[in-house]
Every structure is written in C-alpha cells, then in structure tokens.
Design a protein around this motif. Structure first.
Motif, PDB file in Angstrom:
ATOM      1  N   GLU A  70      -2.209   5.628   0.800  1.00  0.00           N
ATOM      2  CA  GLU A  70      -1.894   4.574   1.760  1.00  0.00           C
ATOM      3  C   GLU A  70      -2.385   3.241   1.223  1.00  0.00           C
ATOM      4  O   GLU A  70      -3.144   3.180   0.252  1.00  0.00           O
ATOM      5  CB  GLU A  70      -2.514   4.886   3.117  1.00  0.00           C
ATOM      6  N   GLU A  71      -1.949   2.170   1.857  1.00  0.00           N
ATOM      7  CA  GLU A  71      -2.300   0.823   1.410  1.00  0.00           C
ATOM      8  C   GLU A  71      -3.284   0.187   2.378  1.00  0.00           C
ATOM      9  O   GLU A  71      -2.900  -0.485   3.337  1.00  0.00           O
ATOM     10  CB  GLU A  71      -1.027  -0.031   1.275  1.00  0.00           C
ATOM     11  N   LYS A  72      -4.558   0.423   2.127  1.00  0.00           N
ATOM     12  CA  LYS A  72      -5.621  -0.182   2.917  1.00  0.00           C
ATOM     13  C   LYS A  72      -6.929  -0.014   2.156  1.00  0.00           C
ATOM     14  O   LYS A  72      -6.968   0.658   1.108  1.00  0.00           O
ATOM     15  CB  LYS A  72      -5.724   0.475   4.294  1.00  0.00           C
ATOM     16  N   LEU A  73      -8.004  -0.598   2.647  1.00  0.00           N
ATOM     17  CA  LEU A  73      -9.304  -0.402   2.019  1.00  0.00           C
ATOM     18  C   LEU A  73      -9.738   1.047   2.192  1.00  0.00           C
ATOM     19  O   LEU A  73      -9.507   1.652   3.238  1.00  0.00           O
ATOM     20  CB  LEU A  73     -10.339  -1.342   2.632  1.00  0.00           C
ATOM     21  N   SER A  74     -10.365   1.608   1.161  1.00  0.00           N
ATOM     22  CA  SER A  74     -10.772   3.019   1.147  1.00  0.00           C
ATOM     23  C   SER A  74      -9.594   3.921   1.530  1.00  0.00           C
ATOM     24  O   SER A  74      -9.644   4.661   2.518  1.00  0.00           O
ATOM     25  CB  SER A  74     -11.957   3.254   2.080  1.00  0.00           C
ATOM     26  N   PRO A  75      -8.496   3.864   0.766  1.00  0.00           N
ATOM     27  CA  PRO A  75      -7.292   4.616   1.133  1.00  0.00           C
ATOM     28  C   PRO A  75      -7.457   6.121   0.963  1.00  0.00           C
ATOM     29  O   PRO A  75      -8.202   6.587   0.109  1.00  0.00           O
ATOM     30  CB  PRO A  75      -6.239   4.071   0.172  1.00  0.00           C
ATOM     31  N   SER A  76      -6.745   6.855   1.785  1.00  0.00           N
ATOM     32  CA  SER A  76      -6.667   8.313   1.672  1.00  0.00           C
ATOM     33  C   SER A  76      -5.432   8.698   0.871  1.00  0.00           C
ATOM     34  O   SER A  76      -4.494   7.904   0.703  1.00  0.00           O
ATOM     35  CB  SER A  76      -6.595   8.959   3.058  1.00  0.00           C
ATOM     36  N   ILE A  77      -5.427   9.937   0.387  1.00  0.00           N
ATOM     37  CA  ILE A  77      -4.262  10.533  -0.263  1.00  0.00           C
ATOM     38  C   ILE A  77      -3.784  11.688   0.620  1.00  0.00           C
ATOM     39  O   ILE A  77      -4.588  12.552   0.999  1.00  0.00           O
ATOM     40  CB  ILE A  77      -4.587  11.042  -1.676  1.00  0.00           C
ATOM     41  N   PHE A  78      -2.502  11.709   0.944  1.00  0.00           N
ATOM     42  CA  PHE A  78      -1.937  12.750   1.791  1.00  0.00           C
ATOM     43  C   PHE A  78      -1.066  13.674   0.944  1.00  0.00           C
ATOM     44  O   PHE A  78      -0.225  13.206   0.174  1.00  0.00           O
ATOM     45  CB  PHE A  78      -1.106  12.139   2.915  1.00  0.00           C
ATOM     46  N   VAL A  79      -1.271  14.979   1.091  1.00  0.00           N
ATOM     47  CA  VAL A  79      -0.491  15.976   0.354  1.00  0.00           C
ATOM     48  C   VAL A  79       0.381  16.742   1.344  1.00  0.00           C
ATOM     49  O   VAL A  79      -0.123  17.305   2.317  1.00  0.00           O
ATOM     50  CB  VAL A  79      -1.396  16.949  -0.425  1.00  0.00           C
TER      51      VAL A  79
END
Length: 316
Positions: A70-79
C-alpha cells in the motif's frame, strides 16, 4: 451531475507491468485498483485495495497468487489468491516509506521485498506464517527489481540501476542468511576487462622516467576510505547497464542491457558471456525493455525473445 462535461469516474493503464495470474488472465495496476482481464472473454474485474492505494505489485501465475504493497507510511504487504480474491496474509514492519520491488517464489510460500529510503532493506518472508526469514539492511540502495529463481527460492536476483547481484539464501537449522554475489558486467562496448584491485599504496613495478611515482590518492590529498573509493572510480571502466532480467530453465540468467546487449550469466561461477551484440546488427536500436524465454516442445532448447523500443526480436 448537471454538467455533461464533468468526469465522474475514469480508469486507465499507466504502468508498463502486466502479469499473468493464470493461463488466460492478466492483471495490472489501475489507479488505486488492480484490474484482472480475461483474454478469452475480454471481461474485466476490478479489485480494490483493502489498504491505502496500490504500490508495488507482484504476481505468480504458477500458484495463482498476487501480492501488493500500500502507499502510506509503514506500508503493509497483502498476499491474495486468485480467483477467490481471498486474503492469505498481511505482512507488516519491513519498510518505513514504501517498497521498490516485490517478488513471489514459485516453489514455496515465500516473498521477497525491497524497501526504499531510509534503510533500503531486502527482506524474505514466509507469507503463510507472516514471519520474516532473513533481512539485509542497506542492501537494496539502487534495486528496481527482485526476481526469485523459479527452480529454487534459495536464490534471488536483484536488478539495480547500474548493477546486478545474485543473493543466495544460506540455511543452517532455523537460521537463514542472505549472501551476495556481485556480477561483474562487461565494458559498455561488450569487451571483457580484467578486474583491477587498486590500493592507495600500490605503484607500478616499472621505474618512472621523470622523478618519483605517486598514487592518485596522494596527488589528490585524500586519505582513508575516500582514497580507496576514488581509486576504484579512476581505475574502473564504464560497464554495460542492465535493464531487464529473466531466469532460464537451467537456473542461469539472461540479462538485457540499456545498450542493447544480451548477456548470459552463470550465478554459480559468476561467468558472463555476450549472447547478442547489437553493434553487429544496424537495424537494432535502443535498450532491451523486456525478455521472455520460451521452451521448445520436445527439445532441450529455448527461444529468447527480446523487446526493444518498437520492435521484438528472436535473439537466440
């Protein structure tokens, strides 16, 4: 809206990356969504990110999985898995700003990612357990693409803006370590040059005709690490610039270059050979934008397609 010229909704394709998520479906970024296009029925499905926007995207068509940041600070990765569009896991904590590249392995539940500023960290995850396996800070400073070896998740190639590195994942019990092997590319004319290992103390064995011989670092007045770095730059010859990579069925690497050259790299011996030299073919111009390897049926041979600016050639 009463204004017939107003725009209520628009979608388009602004990203050059298109990936097959299965044999007949491609997907690509489309604004804050991922578009899935069935090439047989021409039907499109839009998938909206559960987070904030779509950053880096990677797809593995062999096990029908896709992952994105995602596009934000401290982004997550989604699988996710396709076509169920079911979330398998959310990976957190491996970037402060964003990711420059993601890659899914073919032979296991593994994902590699490279973060941008300030740490430039390469991390390999087990996305099923959402656990990082190994990390290497400050290893991805100029990395623009990560690609797993499709035959072994223990090998990962990192394509940089001007460099090429093969990362080997070494395992001992439950401990995993990332070990780099930097590929020395040929000179920008395709010739191979002997690697120079200069030091700030070395001089030539031949006695100079005019007085004392001084190393460049002494002439420039530099000492310490600065002296060594300037010597490396002075002795280095301009190299080919890698632009795209593709693994072969024998765990070697085809490397396309900005200068139009096609190279074959053996990650084990680190040897490099020039497969295609564009200077011998005046009709070929520009950088290699993409590579694809096609296996020939009932044969051990492969066909390599190189996409140049405005033309596609079978170079092998």
């Amino acid at each position: 809206s009463g204004d017939s010229n107003s725009i209520e909704w628009i979608r388009g394709f602004t990203n050059k990356s298109i990936e097959f998520v299965d044999k007949k479906t491609v997907c690509y970024k489309c604004g804050d969504n991922i578009c899935f296009l069935d090439l047989e029925t021409k039907k499109q499905n839009m998938f909206q990110s559960p987070g904030k926007g779509i950053g880096a995207l990677t797809v593995n068509g062999n096990n029908q999985t896709f992952a994105f940041s995602e596009e934000k600070l401290s982004p997550s990765i989604f699988v996710y898995i396709y076509p169920e569009l079911q979330l398998k896991n959310e990976l957190k904590g491996s970037a402060q700003l964003d990711f420059t590249s993601l890659s899914l392995s073919t032979d296991g539940p593994y994902l590699a990612c490279c973060s941008s500023l300030p740490d430039h960290t390469i991390t390999v995850w087990n996305w099923e357990s959402a656990a990082p396996i190994c990390t290497k800070p400050h290893a991805g400073r100029d990395v623009i693409s990560l690609v797993f070896n499709p035959l072994s998740w223990f090998q990962l190639c990192a394509l940089g803006k001007s460099s090429l590195t093969v990362w080997n994942i070494e395992k001992s019990a439950n401990i995993h370590l990332l070990k780099p092997s930097v590929i020395e590319l040929p000179a920008n004319d395709g010739s191979f040059v002997e690697r120079l290992v200069p030091t700030s103390q070395t001089v030539t064995e031949i006695l100079p005709y005019f007085g004392l011989e001084m190393p460049p670092s002494a002439i420039s007045g530099l000492v310490g690490e600065k002296a060594e770095s300037i010597l490396t730059k002075l002795c280095a010859k301009a190299r080919l610039t890698p632009s795209t990579i593709c693994w072969t069925p024998t765990s070697e690497l085809y490397v396309g270059c900005v200068e139009g050259f096609l190279l074959l790299v053996d990650p084990e011996s680190l040897s490099v050979s020039v497969i295609f030299n564009p200077t011998n073919f005046p009709v070929v111009h520009g950088p290699i934008l993409s590579l694809s390897v096609q296996c020939i049926k009932d044969s051990a041979q492969v066909k390599v397609l190189a996409q140049y600016s405005g033309q596609q050639l079978t170079v092998l």
